[in-house]
Enzyme design. Structure first.
Site, mmCIF file in Angstrom:
data_model
loop_
_atom_site.group_PDB
_atom_site.id
_atom_site.type_symbol
_atom_site.label_atom_id
_atom_site.label_comp_id
_atom_site.label_asym_id
_atom_site.label_seq_id
_atom_site.Cartn_x
_atom_site.Cartn_y
_atom_site.Cartn_z
ATOM 1 N N GLU A 149 -56.195 27.717 -2.505
ATOM 2 C CA GLU A 149 -57.519 27.623 -3.110
ATOM 3 C C GLU A 149 -58.565 26.952 -2.226
ATOM 4 O O GLU A 149 -59.729 27.320 -2.271
ATOM 5 C CB GLU A 149 -57.435 26.868 -4.446
ATOM 6 C CG GLU A 149 -56.745 27.642 -5.554
ATOM 7 C CD GLU A 149 -57.570 28.811 -6.051
ATOM 8 O OE1 GLU A 149 -58.796 28.664 -6.182
ATOM 9 O OE2 GLU A 149 -56.993 29.889 -6.292
ATOM 10 N N SER A 415 -34.780 22.299 -61.930
ATOM 11 C CA SER A 415 -34.574 21.071 -62.707
ATOM 12 C C SER A 415 -35.582 19.986 -62.365
ATOM 13 O O SER A 415 -35.719 18.998 -63.099
ATOM 14 C CB SER A 415 -33.158 20.545 -62.487
ATOM 15 O OG SER A 415 -32.201 21.461 -62.981
#
Length: 433
Positions: A149, A415
């Site tokens: 780069e 339940s």
């Protein structure tokens, strides 16, 4: 007598008669003979040579004159071009806030979620990974990025005139905008402060910000900020997030081929992502390795080894049932600590070993009895006698479905509804009988 007469006879000379000159001496006819053809040719050749030299001299003076005028006008144009460029810089620079107000924006915070024994479960946040110091990450990463780069990163002042000129020539010859010539400092300035628009104003501001960054920070600080913020594709910002995303490991443990692959992504993160196009990513990584060899960062042997053993990536990043745990924790964090403004570490009670065993159990049950029971998903929550969650699986495969059925699915109360019924009866005055 005869002898005496002979002695008085004047000697005679053969040849043409001599004529008296006005100066008083005699000139023979031979002396007045016209020069021969050879002498005439020599004189003519000499005259032509002199004329040719005069012509060449005039030609040289004319050529030097043209070159001089060309150099003069180039110099004049350069001065006016410099004035115009300075004017543009001043104009666009005046539109920016005062340099005294410039400051590095905070990095997006990362939420690091770890197991009960400190092992990483997942990272959450915009960056997708924690910040890693330049001295902590694999040395191959910064070397690969600089080689491909910005090979003059440690020598320029934020802008690279050589790289910029090369890019301009390449763009003119190619007839299209194929190279930008931006340094790592310019790229960081763009990522921190600017939009990606390709305009003259944005480019001028990018240069000014790059010069400011170079003035305020060291090269290593700039490189560290860049590597921890740049986008690597597939939702990964920073080298740590990218390393986890593509290789399932920390940036501290990245190998040479893996570092080359990461550096190669910076040119076009989305297009070159190995999750999208593994072959394109591999070709780009080979260019990075060659650049590293040209810059003397690696040896020929290392190059050959890396070429023959390319980086291998994990099958899928968004997999593993621990991601269900991470998502549930992130949902609860705002109520626990408020807004997350910086990197944090969340310690959990989850045992990663038990979590993996729970995931395997769910998959084994679905694979073995799923078709018979017409079931494609399963859940598991394991809680110890202290109430701590040791494992939680919200589905068969997180990569396929991120919906957490363990904590978010709607189901029959069963339940669990009875206490509400009995409480209402007791409040109405009824007895257990």
């Amino acid at each position: 007598m005869a002898n005496r007469r002979d002695s008085r006879i004047e000697p005679s000379f053969e040849g043409p008669p001599r004529a008296k000159s006005s100066a008083g001496f005699s000139v023979s006819e031979e002396d007045r003979v016209v020069p021969s053809n050879r002498n005439t040719s020599a004189k003519r050749q000499s005259a032509r040579t002199k004329a040719s030299r005069r012509g060449r001299g005039k030609s040289r003076r004319g050529l030097f004159g043209v070159l001089g005028r060309l150099a003069y006008w180039c110099f004049v144009l350069a001065i006016w071009g410099g004035i115009a460029a300075a004017g543009i810089v001043v104009y666009y620079g005046a539109k920016m806030p005062a340099a005294t107000t410039w400051a590095i924006p905070d990095r997006a915070p990362n939420i690091r979620i770890v197991s009960v024994d400190g092992k990483l479960l997942a990272n959450r946040g915009m960056s997708g990974g924690e910040a890693v110091g330049l001295h902590e990450m694999s040395t191959y990463i910064p070397e690969a990025v600089i080689a491909i780069e910005d090979r003059r990163f440690y020598s320029h002042l934020g802008i690279d005139p050589i790289g910029l000129s090369r890019a301009m020539v390449a763009n003119v010859v190619g007839g299209r905008f194929s190279q930008g010539g931006s340094t790592l400092t310019q790229q960081l300035a763009k990522n921190l402060f600017l939009t990606p628009d390709r305009t003259l104003e944005r480019k001028v501001q990018e240069v000014l910000l790059a010069l400011w960054l170079e003035h305020k920070h060291t090269k290593n600080q700039i490189l560290e900020m860049y590597l921890n913020r740049v986008y690597f594709g597939s939702g990964a910002y920073g080298v740590e997030a990218a390393s986890r995303r593509y290789f399932g490991k920390s940036a501290r443990d990245v190998t040479l081929p893996e570092a080359a692959l990461l550096a190669g992504l910076l040119k076009a993160p989305s297009r070159l992502s190995p999750a999208r196009d593994p072959k394109a990513a591999e070709r780009r990584s080979q260019l990075v390795l060659t650049a590293m060899r040209d810059e003397g960062k690696i040896s020929a042997k290392e190059l050959t080894t890396a070429m023959s053993a390319p980086a291998s990536r994990v099958a899928s990043y968004w997999t593993g049932s621990e991601n269900y745990v991470a998502d549930a924790i992130v949902e609860e964090l705002p109520d626990l600590i408020g807004d997350v403004r910086g990197d944090i570490i969340v310690d959990t009670t989850v045992d990663l070993t038990l979590q993996k065993l729970a995931e395997q159990s769910i998959r084994r049950l679905i694979d073995g009895s799923g078709k018979k029971l017409n079931a494609s998903q399963g859940v598991l929550v394991s809680i110890d006698n202290s109430g701590a969650v040791r494992a939680m699986v919200g589905g068969y495969d997180y990569a396929t479905s991120q919906f957490d059925r363990a904590s978010e699915a709607r189901r029959q109360p069963g339940s669990a509804f009875k206490p509400f019924v009995y409480m209402a009866a007791l409040e109405a005055g009824r007895t257990p009988d």
